[in-house]
Design a protein around this motif. Sequence first.
Motif, PDB file in Angstrom:
ATOM      1  N   GLN A 266       0.794  -1.216   0.000  1.00 61.88           N
ATOM      2  CA  GLN A 266       0.000   0.000   0.000  1.00 61.88           C
ATOM      3  C   GLN A 266       0.832   1.275   0.000  1.00 61.88           C
ATOM      4  OE1 GLN A 266      -2.854  -0.168   3.167  1.00 61.88           O
ATOM      5  NE2 GLN A 266      -3.681  -2.157   2.528  1.00 61.88           N
ATOM      6  N   SER A 269       4.205   4.276  -4.345  1.00 61.00           N
ATOM      7  CA  SER A 269       3.623   5.420  -5.043  1.00 61.00           C
ATOM      8  C   SER A 269       3.940   5.412  -6.536  1.00 61.00           C
ATOM      9  CB  SER A 269       4.124   6.729  -4.421  1.00 61.00           C
ATOM     10  OG  SER A 269       5.537   6.812  -4.501  1.00 61.00           O
ATOM     11  N   CYS A 297      -1.616  -1.893  -5.814  1.00 59.98           N
ATOM     12  CA  CYS A 297      -2.591  -1.304  -4.905  1.00 59.98           C
ATOM     13  C   CYS A 297      -3.167  -0.034  -5.536  1.00 59.98           C
ATOM     14  CB  CYS A 297      -1.924  -0.990  -3.567  1.00 59.98           C
ATOM     15  SG  CYS A 297      -2.971  -0.142  -2.388  1.00 59.98           S
ATOM     16  N   ASN A 299      -3.567   2.707  -4.318  1.00 56.84           N
ATOM     17  CA  ASN A 299      -2.933   3.935  -3.821  1.00 56.84           C
ATOM     18  C   ASN A 299      -1.884   4.478  -4.773  1.00 56.84           C
ATOM     19  OD1 ASN A 299      -4.407   3.955  -1.438  1.00 56.84           O
ATOM     20  ND2 ASN A 299      -2.879   2.772  -0.311  1.00 56.84           N
ATOM     21  N   LYS A 324      -6.082   7.814  -7.291  1.00 53.84           N
ATOM     22  CA  LYS A 324      -4.906   8.620  -6.958  1.00 53.84           C
ATOM     23  C   LYS A 324      -3.888   8.677  -8.091  1.00 53.84           C
ATOM     24  CE  LYS A 324      -5.268   7.717  -1.989  1.00 53.84           C
ATOM     25  NZ  LYS A 324      -4.574   7.219  -0.771  1.00 53.84           N
TER      26      LYS A 324
END
Length: 658
Positions: A266, A269, A297, A299, A324
Amino acid sequence: MEEIGERYFDDLVSRSLLQQSSTNESRFIMHDLVNDLTTFISGEFCFRFVENDELNKITEKTRHFSYPKGRFDNSKKFEFLYEAKGLRTFLGEKQLLLPWENYNSVGKIMIDDLLEEFKTLRVLSLSSMGIRELPNSIDNLKHLRYLNILCTKISHLPDSICNLYCLQTLILSRYITKLPTNTSKLINLRHLDNSGAKMEEMPPHMGKMKNLIKLPVFVVGKRDDGSSIRELVELQHLSETLSLLNLENVQCINKDTAEVILKNKQDLSELKLEWKHGHGAEDSEKERIMLEQLCPCTNLNSLTITNYEGTSFPKWLGDSSFSKMVSIELRDCDNCFSLPPLGQLPYLKSLEIECFGEISSVGPEFYGNTINPFRALELGGLPVQLPSLTELRISQCKQLVASLPNSPALHQLVCTGKIQIPNGHDYQSLKTVFIAGGGDSILSFLPEFTSLYRLEFFECLDLVSFPSGGLRAPNLSQIVIFVCRNLKSLPEGMHTLLPSLVGLKLYGCPKLESFPEGGLPSSLESLAIHGCEKLISRRMELGLQGLHSLRSFTISNHCNELESFPEEALLPPNLTDFAISYLPNLKLLNGKGFQLLTSLKNLRIRSCNNLDCLLEDVLPTTLCELHISDCHLLKERYGNEKGEGQVKIAHIPRICIR
């Protein structure tokens, strides 16, 4: 641990002890008054070596030591540090180098001494020392937690490094291709920074390093020896950036583990998935299923896919649940017949799609099930208004004829093709401009760019001259002109209109004959002239000696003359760095010219094969570094350590001949 450190850092920022840099948002600076205060408080526990400082400040209480590049050589070693028996930190500070400058070379004996004397070290950075080998005795540092060899020439690590059980951070050099077999014994390692290394394979059993938080690059191996993609299952705490390379080596993914390879990470990025170019997938459907199983994920902020050979993309790519996602790059996916529904990603700002050979049209499937596709995209084509745009890159579009959008926040422009600037558009924030293969239409507006500090032209064959009246760019500090073969003149009035210019590089401009009337700005600190025959033929008319701020001068790639160089009164006496290269007819260094260079510290000579003597008697006494490469006559004369030539230049502190 990292969370606690972040809280401490945020607290320092909130109290203004640290401040965000105005030029680089990723960096923070300390006010001079705060620096003085912290230096006073740290007292004799911290010592930073600076020029002309008193070495007796180092005591047995000194715990943290730092130094700038170039402060040590084989003669000085580290004797003055031996008083600090309990040293915890040995930190080399990275500094900006000139283009021809190298890190100073440090002998193995010195490093052995360092590892023997300071066994209580917690932090060791060798990044600014020209070390080529890390000794086996590295495991003397049982308490070491941080090791940085980034800016070194170390190509392999000794097996003994695997005994550093307390090590938490390891930053590798770009020469490292693989790690020791027992690297997995470093079970406390949290940050393995291999982003600058050229990894060919991963060590076995990476999954045992369960504490890893940072692992920028994972190279998938062919063998099932612990370097397979299944090792990622155990690395649950990976964060920030992860690049998976050589994905063509993945044979199959167990359905039971597919969900946890990436989906449970998670804190990731940025994810990059890359196959080798032209790997020749035997089964495109198998490749699609494998990419389906590498679902990350939701995220994730940034995704890059390169050299994927499936005919379509999996369902997760473009799914609106990735709310995101702000950046996607899809490159060299030659077998894909359609694009994923990226239009339904609500916050997608940046999208790059390159080399999709099978795509013949783009239809509604690209937009997805949404009425307002790509509503956050900052660049798609060349719209009229992009008020928030800060960077624009247009490459390999030599036939493109378009108008630049009205973008008052634009900081950087990189373009090829016929890009025009309509009247009335505001570009007062523009700081850097790179123009390749064109430039005529944009040049007439450059005088309006008052914030411009860097201007580059690359292979602009249509560029003959600059607009009449010159460039009014008071903040322009760097100009680079590369292979503009038809350029005949530089901007007018440079000496008054460009008061901030400190660097000028001219490469491959054979028709350029002279500098503009009035000469170059007195602020100029660095000048490089490569392959400009006509300009060099009139060198005594260029007024170089009057450039009192000039510290660095480079000349190279001139074939037709220059048998003796430099002439008397050609260069200013304040010159500190002088580089000569690719002058095949150069036979003699002019003694009268060198005698006047009373501030010269660095001399670099390369590929001058007719030059056989340095005129040792006239070399400035200030000379600190001498680098000679690919000059067989000079190497023959001065390369032998016991030879007569070597004795004559032995007074120069740092010599490199190869």
